[in-house]
Structure formats: C-alpha cells, structure tokens
Write a protein that holds these residues in place. Sequence first.
Motif, PDB file in Angstrom:
ATOM      1  N   TYR A 281       0.815  -1.219   0.000  1.00  0.00           N
ATOM      2  CA  TYR A 281       0.000   0.000   0.000  1.00  0.00           C
ATOM      3  C   TYR A 281       0.849   1.271   0.000  1.00  0.00           C
ATOM      4  O   TYR A 281       0.407   2.305  -0.472  1.00  0.00           O
ATOM      5  N   VAL A 282       2.051   1.195   0.587  1.00  0.00           N
ATOM      6  CA  VAL A 282       2.838   2.427   0.710  1.00  0.00           C
ATOM      7  C   VAL A 282       3.995   2.507  -0.282  1.00  0.00           C
ATOM      8  O   VAL A 282       4.676   3.517  -0.325  1.00  0.00           O
ATOM      9  N   THR A 283       4.215   1.445  -1.063  1.00  0.00           N
ATOM     10  CA  THR A 283       5.301   1.549  -2.043  1.00  0.00           C
ATOM     11  C   THR A 283       4.703   1.889  -3.413  1.00  0.00           C
ATOM     12  O   THR A 283       3.495   1.770  -3.634  1.00  0.00           O
ATOM     13  N   GLY A 284       5.592   2.345  -4.301  1.00  0.00           N
ATOM     14  CA  GLY A 284       5.163   2.648  -5.674  1.00  0.00           C
ATOM     15  C   GLY A 284       4.203   3.814  -5.747  1.00  0.00           C
ATOM     16  O   GLY A 284       3.229   3.780  -6.497  1.00  0.00           O
ATOM     17  N   ASP A 285       4.455   4.844  -4.947  1.00  0.00           N
ATOM     18  CA  ASP A 285       3.635   6.070  -5.008  1.00  0.00           C
ATOM     19  C   ASP A 285       2.155   5.824  -4.797  1.00  0.00           C
ATOM     20  O   ASP A 285       1.307   6.444  -5.429  1.00  0.00           O
ATOM     21  N   ALA A 286       1.827   4.891  -3.924  1.00  0.00           N
ATOM     22  CA  ALA A 286       0.413   4.674  -3.599  1.00  0.00           C
ATOM     23  C   ALA A 286       0.091   5.502  -2.347  1.00  0.00           C
ATOM     24  O   ALA A 286       0.353   6.701  -2.339  1.00  0.00           O
ATOM     25  N   LEU A 287      -0.458   4.916  -1.297  1.00  0.00           N
ATOM     26  CA  LEU A 287      -0.797   5.718  -0.123  1.00  0.00           C
ATOM     27  C   LEU A 287       0.486   6.199   0.572  1.00  0.00           C
ATOM     28  O   LEU A 287       1.433   5.426   0.719  1.00  0.00           O
ATOM     29  N   PRO A 288       0.503   7.442   1.031  1.00  0.00           N
ATOM     30  CA  PRO A 288       1.690   7.880   1.774  1.00  0.00           C
ATOM     31  C   PRO A 288       1.895   7.090   3.073  1.00  0.00           C
ATOM     32  O   PRO A 288       3.022   6.752   3.425  1.00  0.00           O
ATOM     33  N   GLN A 289       0.812   6.812   3.810  1.00  0.00           N
ATOM     34  CA  GLN A 289       0.938   6.177   5.117  1.00  0.00           C
ATOM     35  C   GLN A 289      -0.163   5.134   5.320  1.00  0.00           C
ATOM     36  O   GLN A 289      -1.236   5.223   4.721  1.00  0.00           O
ATOM     37  N   VAL A 290       0.115   4.189   6.209  1.00  0.00           N
ATOM     38  CA  VAL A 290      -0.912   3.245   6.678  1.00  0.00           C
ATOM     39  C   VAL A 290      -0.748   3.141   8.194  1.00  0.00           C
ATOM     40  O   VAL A 290       0.330   3.405   8.714  1.00  0.00           O
ATOM     41  N   PHE A 291      -1.788   2.766   8.884  1.00  0.00           N
ATOM     42  CA  PHE A 291      -1.650   2.567  10.328  1.00  0.00           C
ATOM     43  C   PHE A 291      -0.893   1.269  10.601  1.00  0.00           C
ATOM     44  O   PHE A 291      -1.133   0.262   9.930  1.00  0.00           O
ATOM     45  N   ASN A 292      -0.031   1.308  11.603  1.00  0.00           N
ATOM     46  CA  ASN A 292       0.620   0.088  12.072  1.00  0.00           C
ATOM     47  C   ASN A 292      -0.171  -0.399  13.291  1.00  0.00           C
ATOM     48  O   ASN A 292      -0.126   0.205  14.363  1.00  0.00           O
ATOM     49  N   PHE A 293      -0.920  -1.484  13.101  1.00  0.00           N
ATOM     50  CA  PHE A 293      -1.828  -1.982  14.151  1.00  0.00           C
ATOM     51  C   PHE A 293      -1.197  -3.083  15.018  1.00  0.00           C
ATOM     52  O   PHE A 293      -1.919  -3.787  15.731  1.00  0.00           O
ATOM     53  N   GLU A 294       0.122  -3.239  14.948  1.00  0.00           N
ATOM     54  CA  GLU A 294       0.741  -4.365  15.676  1.00  0.00           C
ATOM     55  C   GLU A 294       0.457  -4.343  17.173  1.00  0.00           C
ATOM     56  O   GLU A 294       0.323  -5.385  17.806  1.00  0.00           O
ATOM     57  N   PHE A 295       0.373  -3.144  17.754  1.00  0.00           N
ATOM     58  CA  PHE A 295       0.108  -3.081  19.202  1.00  0.00           C
ATOM     59  C   PHE A 295      -1.318  -3.503  19.548  1.00  0.00           C
ATOM     60  O   PHE A 295      -1.637  -3.756  20.698  1.00  0.00           O
ATOM     61  N   THR A 316       7.401   1.084   8.636  1.00  0.00           N
ATOM     62  CA  THR A 316       6.784   2.177   9.392  1.00  0.00           C
ATOM     63  C   THR A 316       7.651   3.431   9.361  1.00  0.00           C
ATOM     64  O   THR A 316       7.165   4.541   9.106  1.00  0.00           O
ATOM     65  N   ALA A 317       8.948   3.245   9.616  1.00  0.00           N
ATOM     66  CA  ALA A 317       9.836   4.406   9.644  1.00  0.00           C
ATOM     67  C   ALA A 317      10.010   4.981   8.246  1.00  0.00           C
ATOM     68  O   ALA A 317      10.003   6.195   8.057  1.00  0.00           O
ATOM     69  N   ALA A 318      10.118   4.104   7.240  1.00  0.00           N
ATOM     70  CA  ALA A 318      10.368   4.597   5.884  1.00  0.00           C
ATOM     71  C   ALA A 318       9.204   5.433   5.361  1.00  0.00           C
ATOM     72  O   ALA A 318       9.394   6.391   4.633  1.00  0.00           O
ATOM     73  N   SER A 319       7.978   5.069   5.746  1.00  0.00           N
ATOM     74  CA  SER A 319       6.814   5.802   5.234  1.00  0.00           C
ATOM     75  C   SER A 319       6.302   6.831   6.246  1.00  0.00           C
ATOM     76  O   SER A 319       5.412   7.615   5.921  1.00  0.00           O
ATOM     77  N   GLY A 320       6.844   6.825   7.456  1.00  0.00           N
ATOM     78  CA  GLY A 320       6.312   7.718   8.491  1.00  0.00           C
ATOM     79  C   GLY A 320       4.925   7.281   8.911  1.00  0.00           C
ATOM     80  O   GLY A 320       4.088   8.086   9.305  1.00  0.00           O
ATOM     81  N   SER A 321       4.655   5.990   8.826  1.00  0.00           N
ATOM     82  CA  SER A 321       3.324   5.484   9.188  1.00  0.00           C
ATOM     83  C   SER A 321       3.132   5.504  10.701  1.00  0.00           C
ATOM     84  O   SER A 321       4.088   5.296  11.449  1.00  0.00           O
ATOM     85  N   PRO A 322       1.905   5.741  11.157  1.00  0.00           N
ATOM     86  CA  PRO A 322       1.708   5.852  12.605  1.00  0.00           C
ATOM     87  C   PRO A 322       1.533   4.517  13.329  1.00  0.00           C
ATOM     88  O   PRO A 322       0.797   3.640  12.879  1.00  0.00           O
ATOM     89  N   TRP A 323       2.209   4.413  14.468  1.00  0.00           N
ATOM     90  CA  TRP A 323       1.942   3.340  15.412  1.00  0.00           C
ATOM     91  C   TRP A 323       0.649   3.674  16.146  1.00  0.00           C
ATOM     92  O   TRP A 323       0.358   4.842  16.396  1.00  0.00           O
ATOM     93  N   VAL A 324      -0.079   2.661  16.513  1.00  0.00           N
ATOM     94  CA  VAL A 324      -1.403   2.858  17.111  1.00  0.00           C
ATOM     95  C   VAL A 324      -1.521   2.034  18.387  1.00  0.00           C
ATOM     96  O   VAL A 324      -1.212   0.838  18.374  1.00  0.00           O
TER      97      VAL A 324
END
Length: 554
Positions: A281-295, A316-324
């Motif tokens: 979802y976050v590679t290839g110029d698709a969505l900038p970020q996705v939620f990281n739901f691991e927690f 997560t770090a490469a896309s600046g995706s949020p931890w939740v």
Amino acid sequence: MSPDLPWWHETVVYQVYPRSFADTDGDGIGDLPGVRSRLRYLADLGVDAIWLSPFYPSPLADGGYDVSDYFGVDPLLGTLADFDGLVADAAAHRIRVIVDLVPNHCSADHPFFRQALAAAPGSSQRERFLFRDGRGPDGAWPPNNWQSTFGGPAWTRITEPDGTPGQWYLHLFDPGQPDWNWRNPEIPAYFEKVIRFWLDRGAAGLRVDVAHGLFKDPELADTADPAPSHARSGYYHQPELHELYKSWRGILDSYPADVFPGRRTAIGEVWYDTIDVLGDYVTGDALPQVFNFEFLTTGWDSGALRAAIAASVGMTAASGSPWVLGNHDVPRPVTRYGLTSRPGAGAARQLTPDTTADLCAGSRRARAAALLLLALPGSVCVYQGEELGLPEVLDLPPEVRADPAFRRSGERQLGRDGCRVPLPWSGAAPPYGFSPAAGDAQARTWLPQPTDWQHYTVESQQRDPDSFLGLYRAALRLRREHPGLVSGSMTWLDGPPGMLSFSREPGFAFAANLGTAPAPLPSHDRVLLASGPVEDGRLPPDTAAWLETRPPAQ
Ligand code: GLC
C-alpha cells in the motif's frame, strides 16, 4: 528529522471522535465548535495534527461511518463554516486537520442508494452498488456466502418498487452501509470530487476507512472462509487498489503547500493478517501512510512485541506510518492490558459481557506501552482519552449501546461503545465539562459517563506530573526535542528475560520491563522520563523508562 522528509514523519496525530470530544450546544453530543474550543488543550499536549472521525450527515447506523452526504457536516455537529473555522483556528495553533474518507460504502440514506432502490434491476442506478439476484428457489438465498463484519450475512434482500421480493445488495458492514461498486467508473470519479472538496477546504490529508476494501472480486464468488478475516480475499486487498491509490497520490501531490509547508497525506486503515501486506500500500507512489496496528494484536509479552516491532519498523519508519495503541474500534489500552477474564492481555479486539479487568495492572502497562510506542521511529496516532488513561466502560446498559456489532452478534460481543464514551474535562460529576448543561447531566451525554471519573478529568490531571496526562505531555515534548528521538535509528539492546530495550543514537535508550521481577536498567547517564517509580537503577515490572545515554550532540 531530515528536511527532505515529508512533514508526516515523526508526527503525533490525535484522533478526535467528534461526537464524544466536547459539546458546545448542550445536546449531549460533541460537535465541531467543541473541537475548536479545545484546540489550546491539543496544542499544549503537543499534537501536530488531528484526524476527525466522520462528522458528515449520517443516520448513525455505524457511528457516522455511514455517510449520507460526503460534502456536508451533520447539523448535530455543526456546519461547513464550523469546519472552515476549525481548520483556520487549528492552523493558528500549528495543528493540521485530517478528515475521514469513507469510500467502501455509504449510508442507505445516501441519495444514490435511494435512487438505486427505486430503479429497476440492471439500471445504471443499481450499477453504482453491488446488487445481485439471489440463489435458490425464488432467489431467496444470498448471492454468495460472505458474512458481514458485524455478524450475519453480508447481503440484504430488498423489496422491488412493485412490491415483490427483489434483488440483494452487498454490505460488508451493517445493512445501513451498502458497498459501492468500485468497478463502475462513476464511483472513482465521484470520490475524486469528494477528495478535492475537502483538500480545497484546507484538509491536510485523509484517513482512508477500510482502505483494503473497495474493489470486490468481479465474480463475487464464495470464499473458503466466509467469516471476514483480514487475509486477501474476494473482498479485501484486491490488486486494483494499487492503481487507485496511485491516482489519489497524484491528486494529493498536486495540491500546493497551503498554510503549512509540504504536501497533503492519506493514511490508510488497512487491516491485515500478516503485516507484510502493508508494504504493497505504501510503495510505488500509492498511499503515503498506513496505520501500524501491531500493538492492537500483540499481547503484553516482550518476545512477541519485539518480534512485531522488528517485523514492521522498517516499513513504518520509511513511510512515516503511525503506530497505534488504540482507536474508536478497539478496547481502551488500560482495560486491554489489564484483562483478567481472558489470557493474552493486550491483544483482545472484542470484549464479551463477562469481561473483567485489573485496572491497576492495566494502567501501569498502558503507561509503559505509551512510552514504548512514543520512542519508536515513525509517527504515532493517539486516540482521544488515551492521554487521560481512560478505561473501557464495560457496564453501559444494553439499551444505550449504539454499535451495530452489539446487536448483530446477538449481544455476545460488547461492541465498541465502551471506548466512545464522552471525554471528562472538569468537575466531579457527569457531564464533567463535556457539555455546558448542568442538571440531569447523566441522561444527557449520548453515552452515559461513569460516576467515578472525577480523577480522570483533564482538570484533575493537568497539574500532576505523575498523571497519565503529565506523562503524555512530557513524552510528547521530549519526542520533539531529543535528537535521538527526532531522527535516531534504532538498535535493539540485549537485556534480561522480559526486558525490551533499544537505543536511538545520539544519546537515547529505551527500556521496558515486561517481566515479573525488578530488572537492571541498561547503562545510562540519566533517567529522562519513566512510566512509574525507578529506584537504584532498577526497573520494576510493567514499567518503562526513557534514558539519556550521553549528552546530546550540540
Ligand atoms: C472502519 C471504522 C469503523 C467502521 C468500519 C466500517 O473500520 O474505523 O469504525 O465501523 O470501518 O465503516
């Protein structure tokens, strides 16, 4: 943070569930002016952006995630002018506003769906949705075996305009939420208008609801496992999503810097069975970020948490995706981490009526978990009330419960109302400053607040540095200031069993004790912040600490 990175790396997004945040007109329902009135609180807390859960006109079949007008504000929550005022005031506080886009489905009250019901099978109006003839004698059985996330079949049969039993329509969620037909070009075109409408009004980005949904298998074939899991299936993670999100990225990137420097973002709510799916979802110029739901899916266990973080921190770090740590769909962390009625504390997404929890243990762990999450590379999303340490409200009477998951599960699941109870701001009794009204307040807030929440209010916590709020404020401040936290790469440290520790150079280390006995802290110069008392260099169980390991580089 490197100046070349987009603004959303390392940011703190605060999720506002508008109906439960702050009410200005005294109807017991939070509203946009309420959010506007509390911006100073959010600025003092140290958030960079707010994500507003849906505020659109909605008959509330699913808490506002059933949208009947994508271009408006529900009159109970305010007006478009209130939205514009909120964006402007938030900008004055250096806070960006992210709106919730709900593209998988609309409300059964949406004019397009009403037109579809009034039109004939096969008509262009029906083609906007997923109508099919039923199977079996007289089409009396659903077209396939898919089940709704909230329980029961994912299909509802309609009565045709001439009064005869008719076709069925697909709804992955409640029957009040018909799924759009994303293979009909009218739908992407329509949503492009919706996206532009909110970006034109100054939204800094979108949170994309059920971003793994939208396209369905063109054959709508039976699935091997009809119960909705988050694995790739006929209804989730279809390959066409990638091109769609690339086109949305193009729209986002075409917007010039506005009040704020930098581009607009979109954060996908993508549920998954295995986290590697998120990379698509976050590679290839698709969505900038996705939620990281691991927690949300990992219990309070050092090995499991370390594995979950290690497997996802790169993406997560490469896309600046949020931890939740929590949101409006899952039990509050304080309760989740304190569950006594079910093993695997911390991982439960569904609570049952027999749920019990040890809130002392849960609070200690939720505080430690917050420091862990806030010390990781990437951005974070904080759900309103998490910073107050609010527990899940388990004892809401059945008649006030509004989540369709409660009734559609035959009341076997409590549903999500317990994490959506209106926030306590001040005072010693409901409505705790949530609504201006006095008097019969308990009956007034749309979900009743517990009568023992006086110690959870913002007012009672704000002067106490040891409170949950004090911890969050201090952590959010340090996150912005400490060079190791701002941009340091992460290296795991070895420690005794149960200890989770890593460094972020320059000069920062994190340690959490998930074991049952006190354990020595890694080598450090100074304790910057701790989630509980630290004595003689030893970390008690269920406690986390942020450590200065050497003076930060000047
Ligand atoms: C998302 C929302 C949730 C809603 C569902 C259907 O998962 O976060 O609240 O029920 O989508 O819209």
